[in-house]
Design a protein around this motif. Structure first.
Motif, mmCIF file in Angstrom:
data_model
loop_
_atom_site.group_PDB
_atom_site.id
_atom_site.type_symbol
_atom_site.label_atom_id
_atom_site.label_comp_id
_atom_site.label_asym_id
_atom_site.label_seq_id
_atom_site.Cartn_x
_atom_site.Cartn_y
_atom_site.Cartn_z
ATOM 1 N N TRP A 308 0.870 -1.178 0.000
ATOM 2 C CA TRP A 308 0.000 0.000 0.000
ATOM 3 C C TRP A 308 0.906 1.227 0.000
ATOM 4 C CZ3 TRP A 308 -0.536 3.377 4.413
ATOM 5 C CH2 TRP A 308 0.211 2.978 5.531
ATOM 6 N N HIS A 309 0.338 2.402 -0.222
ATOM 7 C CA HIS A 309 1.158 3.590 -0.403
ATOM 8 C C HIS A 309 0.713 4.724 0.523
ATOM 9 C CE1 HIS A 309 1.316 1.298 -4.165
ATOM 10 N NE2 HIS A 309 2.554 1.745 -4.264
ATOM 11 N N ALA A 310 1.684 5.527 0.920
ATOM 12 C CA ALA A 310 1.404 6.704 1.734
ATOM 13 C C ALA A 310 2.346 7.824 1.331
ATOM 14 C CB ALA A 310 1.573 6.387 3.217
ATOM 15 N N VAL A 311 1.845 9.049 1.426
ATOM 16 C CA VAL A 311 2.699 10.224 1.280
ATOM 17 C C VAL A 311 3.036 10.699 2.684
ATOM 18 C CG1 VAL A 311 0.705 11.784 1.035
ATOM 19 C CG2 VAL A 311 2.970 12.512 0.257
ATOM 20 N N PHE A 312 4.296 10.989 2.915
ATOM 21 C CA PHE A 312 4.766 11.432 4.220
ATOM 22 C C PHE A 312 4.743 12.962 4.289
ATOM 23 C CE2 PHE A 312 5.798 7.088 4.282
ATOM 24 C CZ PHE A 312 6.156 6.710 5.573
ATOM 25 N N CYS A 313 4.994 13.491 5.467
ATOM 26 C CA CYS A 313 4.872 14.937 5.671
ATOM 27 C C CYS A 313 5.967 15.744 4.984
ATOM 28 C CB CYS A 313 4.838 15.252 7.161
ATOM 29 S SG CYS A 313 3.319 14.699 7.978
ATOM 30 N N ASP A 314 6.965 15.073 4.403
ATOM 31 C CA ASP A 314 7.953 15.781 3.585
ATOM 32 C C ASP A 314 7.592 15.757 2.111
ATOM 33 O OD1 ASP A 314 8.405 13.116 3.033
ATOM 34 O OD2 ASP A 314 10.582 13.205 3.266
ATOM 35 N N GLY A 315 6.436 15.137 1.774
ATOM 36 C CA GLY A 315 5.980 15.060 0.392
ATOM 37 C C GLY A 315 6.426 13.829 -0.351
ATOM 38 N N SER A 316 7.232 12.983 0.271
ATOM 39 C CA SER A 316 7.690 11.750 -0.395
ATOM 40 C C SER A 316 6.606 10.683 -0.328
ATOM 41 C CB SER A 316 8.972 11.234 0.259
ATOM 42 O OG SER A 316 8.737 10.847 1.613
ATOM 43 N N VAL A 317 6.490 9.890 -1.400
ATOM 44 C CA VAL A 317 5.517 8.800 -1.464
ATOM 45 C C VAL A 317 6.271 7.479 -1.391
ATOM 46 C CG1 VAL A 317 3.697 7.697 -2.814
ATOM 47 C CG2 VAL A 317 3.936 10.191 -2.845
#
Length: 343
Positions: A308-317
């Motif tokens: 599964w995928h998530a974007v982190f708070c630095d904008g990286s996926v």
């Protein structure tokens, strides 16, 4: 005889090629999904750059976005509504506008229906379903207060990180910042006046300032929850170590139904704080692949095989395994637990 041989050879070739074609199609869908998350992350970060805090969560599932109500805690619509101006959807953001901040007008209610039925491709994973308006099967009691009754709504496939609170939407008074022990955990009692105030924060005179009715920021460990106005500097664990938005888990039988069976997918994109648009990371709600017949309203997951995928708070996926251990999952969900993560 030769014709039968040729047909047999063609059949074998098709059987060999089909998995490769399917894999290529899934790869393209996965790429689109990660791009959606990248755009969502940029929307959050551009909002933070403009207003000095990340989008808030909206008030409740009984409200949708209202352009007259501004940003942050005063905005009844959720994060998907609040990032619209930052993903080139300003005209959609403006739809509920009626020029009246202090009242819910007939014009606003009618426009809110149009808002909720408008699909946005960025909010849907193509491996699960196309961006579309789906039947709204919930009873009238679930109709947003600032909208007419809907027969269809566009529903999303991504959820903001509300944290690792083991009781989910029930705000924790103490102990969230010390996950290594439960000895200092403190919860409001069922008859605590604050608990009722926090739950019904949006059920108040329209246009009134609700600031004093929200729980403290420490009552949830994520970055988007009831009353949140989180600044990047308020993420001491580091923006590269904290979930921002991820794919939400769904029962694979419920993708295009009317939503009555799935409490985590029965409202539209633009509602306030609820399971439809927010998820948690706990032992009870691990990330899971979409599974027919199984519900997990509060957890992350996806329709993709393997990850599964998530974007982190630095904008990286990032692609994340469904086997991600509970401790790491919870640490990624908490912005302030002070724990290290082994990458």
């Amino acid at each position: 005889m030769e014709l039968l041989v040729v047909i047999a050879i063609i059949g074998v070739l098709v059987a060999l090629l089909l998995p490769a074609v399917q894999a290529a199609r899934e790869s393209a869908r996965r790429s689109q999904c990660t791009n959606n998350l990248k755009q969502i992350g940029l929307g959050f970060l551009n909002h933070e750059s403009t207003h000095k805090f990340l989008p808030s969560s909206g008030w409740s599932p009984w409200h949708v976005g209202d352009v007259e109500m501004g940003i942050g805690r005063t905005q009844p619509g959720g994060w998907m509504y609040q990032i619209l101006p930052y993903i080139e959807q300003q005209s959609l953001y403006n739809i509920p506008g009626d020029g009246n901040k202090l009242a819910i007008t007939a014009q606003q209610k009618a426009n809110a229906v149009k808002l909720q039925t408008t699909p946005v491709e960025t909010f849907n994973c193509p491996s699960r379903r196309a961006a579309q308006a789906l039947a709204f099967g919930s009873p009238a009691a679930w109709k947003p207060l600032n909208s007419d009754m809907m027969t269809r709504v566009a529903r999303g496939d991504y959820a903001a990180n509300a944290g690792d609170n083991v009781k989910g939407c029930t705000h924790q008074l103490e102990g969230l910042d010390t996950p290594e022990t439960t000895q200092d955990d403190k919860w409001p009692s069922d008859n605590d006046a604050r608990l009722l105030s926090w739950i019904v924060v949006g059920l108040k005179p329209y246009g009134a300032d609700p600031a004093g009715q929200y729980p403290p920021f420490t009552a949830q460990s994520g970055v988007n929850f009831s009353g949140s106005e989180i600044e990047l500097r308020q993420i001491p664990d580091g923006v590269s170590n904290t979930y921002l938005v991820g794919e939400k888990y769904m029962n694979a039988n419920e993708y295009e139904t009317d939503g009555t069976a799935d409490g985590g997918d029965n409202h539209g994109y633009f509602q306030g704080f609820d399971w439809d648009t927010h998820r948690f990371a706990t032992k009870a709600w691990p990330p899971l692949p979409d599974t027919p017949g199984f519900f997990s309203y509060q957890g992350f997951g996806s329709a993709h095989p393997g990850a599964w995928h998530a974007v982190f708070c630095d904008g990286s996926v990032r692609a994340l395994s469904y086997d991600l251990d509970e401790q790491t999952h919870r640490r990624y969900a908490s912005r302030f637990d002070g724990q290290t993560i082994s990458n």
